[in-house]
Design a protein around this motif. Structure first.
Motif, PDB file in Angstrom:
ATOM      1  N   GLU A 107       0.828  -1.206   0.000  1.00  0.00           N
ATOM      2  CA  GLU A 107       0.000   0.000   0.000  1.00  0.00           C
ATOM      3  C   GLU A 107       0.867   1.262   0.000  1.00  0.00           C
ATOM      4  OE1 GLU A 107      -2.646  -0.646   3.312  1.00  0.00           O
ATOM      5  OE2 GLU A 107      -3.855  -2.085   2.155  1.00  0.00           O
ATOM      6  N   ARG A 108       1.986   1.235   0.697  1.00  0.00           N
ATOM      7  CA  ARG A 108       2.911   2.373   0.707  1.00  0.00           C
ATOM      8  C   ARG A 108       3.447   2.628  -0.696  1.00  0.00           C
ATOM      9  NH1 ARG A 108       5.532   5.862   4.627  1.00  0.00           N
ATOM     10  NH2 ARG A 108       7.084   6.952   3.400  1.00  0.00           N
ATOM     11  N   LEU A 109       3.849   1.563  -1.387  1.00  0.00           N
ATOM     12  CA  LEU A 109       4.351   1.675  -2.758  1.00  0.00           C
ATOM     13  C   LEU A 109       3.289   2.277  -3.670  1.00  0.00           C
ATOM     14  CD1 LEU A 109       6.418   0.878  -5.072  1.00  0.00           C
ATOM     15  CD2 LEU A 109       5.128  -1.245  -5.206  1.00  0.00           C
ATOM     16  N   VAL A 110       2.069   1.782  -3.564  1.00  0.00           N
ATOM     17  CA  VAL A 110       0.975   2.283  -4.402  1.00  0.00           C
ATOM     18  C   VAL A 110       0.723   3.765  -4.112  1.00  0.00           C
ATOM     19  CG1 VAL A 110      -1.509   2.119  -4.836  1.00  0.00           C
ATOM     20  CG2 VAL A 110      -0.115   0.035  -4.743  1.00  0.00           C
ATOM     21  N   GLN A 111       0.671   4.149  -2.840  1.00  0.00           N
ATOM     22  CA  GLN A 111       0.444   5.556  -2.485  1.00  0.00           C
ATOM     23  C   GLN A 111       1.563   6.456  -3.000  1.00  0.00           C
ATOM     24  OE1 GLN A 111      -0.032   5.247   1.739  1.00  0.00           O
ATOM     25  NE2 GLN A 111      -2.114   4.435   1.584  1.00  0.00           N
ATOM     26  N   ALA A 112       2.805   6.001  -2.898  1.00  0.00           N
ATOM     27  CA  ALA A 112       3.937   6.781  -3.410  1.00  0.00           C
ATOM     28  C   ALA A 112       3.817   6.949  -4.918  1.00  0.00           C
ATOM     29  CB  ALA A 112       5.260   6.113  -3.039  1.00  0.00           C
ATOM     30  N   ALA A 113       3.455   5.891  -5.613  1.00  0.00           N
ATOM     31  CA  ALA A 113       3.296   5.967  -7.067  1.00  0.00           C
ATOM     32  C   ALA A 113       2.156   6.915  -7.436  1.00  0.00           C
ATOM     33  CB  ALA A 113       3.052   4.578  -7.643  1.00  0.00           C
ATOM     34  N   GLN A 114       1.060   6.856  -6.691  1.00  0.00           N
ATOM     35  CA  GLN A 114      -0.081   7.736  -6.974  1.00  0.00           C
ATOM     36  C   GLN A 114       0.275   9.203  -6.764  1.00  0.00           C
ATOM     37  OE1 GLN A 114      -2.892   5.806  -4.348  1.00  0.00           O
ATOM     38  NE2 GLN A 114      -3.891   4.752  -6.053  1.00  0.00           N
ATOM     39  N   ARG A 115       1.130   9.494  -5.783  1.00  0.00           N
ATOM     40  CA  ARG A 115       1.557  10.878  -5.567  1.00  0.00           C
ATOM     41  C   ARG A 115       2.406  11.386  -6.731  1.00  0.00           C
ATOM     42  NH1 ARG A 115       2.461   9.008  -0.391  1.00  0.00           N
ATOM     43  NH2 ARG A 115       4.706   8.814  -0.732  1.00  0.00           N
ATOM     44  N   LEU A 116       3.160  10.487  -7.350  1.00  0.00           N
ATOM     45  CA  LEU A 116       4.110  10.874  -8.393  1.00  0.00           C
ATOM     46  C   LEU A 116       3.553  10.742  -9.813  1.00  0.00           C
ATOM     47  CD1 LEU A 116       7.214   9.042  -6.895  1.00  0.00           C
ATOM     48  CD2 LEU A 116       6.800  11.516  -6.887  1.00  0.00           C
ATOM     49  N   HIS A 117       2.496   9.952  -9.973  1.00  0.00           N
ATOM     50  CA  HIS A 117       1.999   9.636 -11.318  1.00  0.00           C
ATOM     51  C   HIS A 117       0.478   9.528 -11.275  1.00  0.00           C
ATOM     52  CE1 HIS A 117       2.494   8.113 -15.396  1.00  0.00           C
ATOM     53  NE2 HIS A 117       1.679   7.131 -15.117  1.00  0.00           N
ATOM     54  N   GLY A 118      -0.178  10.111 -12.226  1.00  0.00           N
ATOM     55  CA  GLY A 118      -1.635  10.168 -12.204  1.00  0.00           C
ATOM     56  C   GLY A 118      -2.349   8.855 -12.437  1.00  0.00           C
ATOM     57  N   SER A 119      -1.829   8.015 -13.296  1.00  0.00           N
ATOM     58  CA  SER A 119      -2.565   6.831 -13.712  1.00  0.00           C
ATOM     59  C   SER A 119      -1.993   5.571 -13.052  1.00  0.00           C
ATOM     60  CB  SER A 119      -2.506   6.706 -15.236  1.00  0.00           C
ATOM     61  OG  SER A 119      -3.205   5.559 -15.662  1.00  0.00           O
ATOM     62  N   VAL A 120      -2.551   5.205 -11.883  1.00  0.00           N
ATOM     63  CA  VAL A 120      -2.102   4.025 -11.145  1.00  0.00           C
ATOM     64  C   VAL A 120      -3.322   3.170 -10.817  1.00  0.00           C
ATOM     65  CG1 VAL A 120      -0.944   3.152  -9.082  1.00  0.00           C
ATOM     66  CG2 VAL A 120      -0.161   5.291 -10.140  1.00  0.00           C
ATOM     67  N   ALA A 121      -3.255   1.915 -11.226  1.00  0.00           N
ATOM     68  CA  ALA A 121      -4.307   0.942 -10.916  1.00  0.00           C
ATOM     69  C   ALA A 121      -3.673  -0.174 -10.104  1.00  0.00           C
ATOM     70  CB  ALA A 121      -4.916   0.399 -12.205  1.00  0.00           C
ATOM     71  N   THR A 122      -4.510  -0.961  -9.434  1.00  0.00           N
ATOM     72  CA  THR A 122      -3.988  -2.036  -8.592  1.00  0.00           C
ATOM     73  C   THR A 122      -4.843  -3.286  -8.698  1.00  0.00           C
ATOM     74  OG1 THR A 122      -5.298  -1.480  -6.636  1.00  0.00           O
ATOM     75  CG2 THR A 122      -3.171  -0.361  -6.872  1.00  0.00           C
ATOM     76  N   GLY A 123      -4.251  -4.356  -8.203  1.00  0.00           N
ATOM     77  CA  GLY A 123      -5.003  -5.560  -7.916  1.00  0.00           C
ATOM     78  C   GLY A 123      -5.516  -5.408  -6.491  1.00  0.00           C
ATOM     79  N   ARG A 124      -5.720  -6.535  -5.802  1.00  0.00           N
ATOM     80  CA  ARG A 124      -6.159  -6.497  -4.410  1.00  0.00           C
ATOM     81  C   ARG A 124      -5.257  -7.432  -3.611  1.00  0.00           C
ATOM     82  NH1 ARG A 124     -12.009  -7.587  -4.436  1.00  0.00           N
ATOM     83  NH2 ARG A 124     -12.067  -5.509  -5.348  1.00  0.00           N
ATOM     84  N   PHE A 125      -4.592  -6.891  -2.630  1.00  0.00           N
ATOM     85  CA  PHE A 125      -3.638  -7.660  -1.839  1.00  0.00           C
ATOM     86  C   PHE A 125      -4.290  -8.920  -1.270  1.00  0.00           C
ATOM     87  CE2 PHE A 125      -1.205  -8.969   1.796  1.00  0.00           C
ATOM     88  CZ  PHE A 125       0.105  -8.773   1.405  1.00  0.00           C
ATOM     89  N   GLY A 126      -3.628 -10.058  -1.478  1.00  0.00           N
ATOM     90  CA  GLY A 126      -4.079 -11.316  -0.910  1.00  0.00           C
ATOM     91  C   GLY A 126      -5.234 -11.990  -1.631  1.00  0.00           C
ATOM     92  N   ALA A 127      -5.755 -11.372  -2.663  1.00  0.00           N
ATOM     93  CA  ALA A 127      -6.902 -11.950  -3.373  1.00  0.00           C
ATOM     94  C   ALA A 127      -6.441 -12.959  -4.421  1.00  0.00           C
ATOM     95  CB  ALA A 127      -7.699 -10.838  -4.061  1.00  0.00           C
ATOM     96  N   ASP A 128      -7.356 -13.827  -4.815  1.00  0.00           N
ATOM     97  CA  ASP A 128      -7.130 -14.738  -5.938  1.00  0.00           C
ATOM     98  C   ASP A 128      -7.447 -13.931  -7.197  1.00  0.00           C
ATOM     99  OD1 ASP A 128      -6.796 -16.903  -7.615  1.00  0.00           O
ATOM    100  OD2 ASP A 128      -8.741 -17.794  -7.142  1.00  0.00           O
ATOM    101  N   MET A 129      -6.412 -13.555  -7.918  1.00  0.00           N
ATOM    102  CA  MET A 129      -6.572 -12.647  -9.060  1.00  0.00           C
ATOM    103  C   MET A 129      -6.246 -13.349 -10.370  1.00  0.00           C
ATOM    104  SD  MET A 129      -4.674  -9.273  -7.462  1.00  0.00           S
ATOM    105  CE  MET A 129      -3.392 -10.136  -6.552  1.00  0.00           C
TER     106      MET A 129
END
Length: 147
Positions: A107-129
């Motif tokens: 989540e820290r990595l994702v938040q840092a990326a979102q602060r630096l770059h507008g277009s950030v999408a994610t999966g869901r931690f621990g989910a069967d994806m």
């Protein structure tokens, strides 16, 4: 932190038939935290991913970063990147951070990326994806950052 970076024409993550994250052209990044990883390391990885020059410029050279191509970033947690296959036929995953720490650093990595770059999408931690991607190139780069 461990990361597997794939340059993609498009990628998406589905959970139970529902798309939870998707990008067009950009980077699909699988991420695994290790026990000694820190918030500072997650921030460094986010910055490095966004500056990684693996997109072709007008001359066809890998010289452009994500912003240079207005690309998206799709970040997916994947503890199996820490697999130890040195003995036997069943991988061990003791090299991955415990789930609570892994989630926090992801989540820290994702938040840092979102602060630096507008277009950030994610999966869901621990989910069967189910991850769908069109690898562009193909270009796949393993990364290891240590404190």
């Amino acid at each position: 932190m461990l990361a597997l970076v794939q340059r993609v024409a498009s990628a998406r993550v589905d959970i139970a038939g529902e798309t939870v994250g998707a990008i067009g052209r950009g980077l699909l990044v699988f991420v695994c935290a290790e026990p000694d990883d820190t918030d500072a390391l997650a921030d460094r990885l986010a910055a490095k991913l966004l500056k990684l020059r693996i997109f072709a410029d007008a001359a066809g050279k890998m010289n452009l970063d994500l912003a240079g191509v207005a690309g998206g970033l799709l970040v997916v947690s994947q503890f199996t990147l820490a697999a130890d296959t040195r003995s036997g036929n069943r991988p061990g995953f003791a090299g991955a951070a415990p789930p609570e720490q892994g989630r926090r650093l992801y989540e820290r990595l994702v938040q840092a990326a979102q602060r630096l770059h507008g277009s950030v999408a994610t999966g869901r931690f621990g989910a069967d994806m189910q991850v769908h991607l069109v690898n562009d190139g193909p270009v796949t780069i393993p990364m290891t950052l240590r404190g």
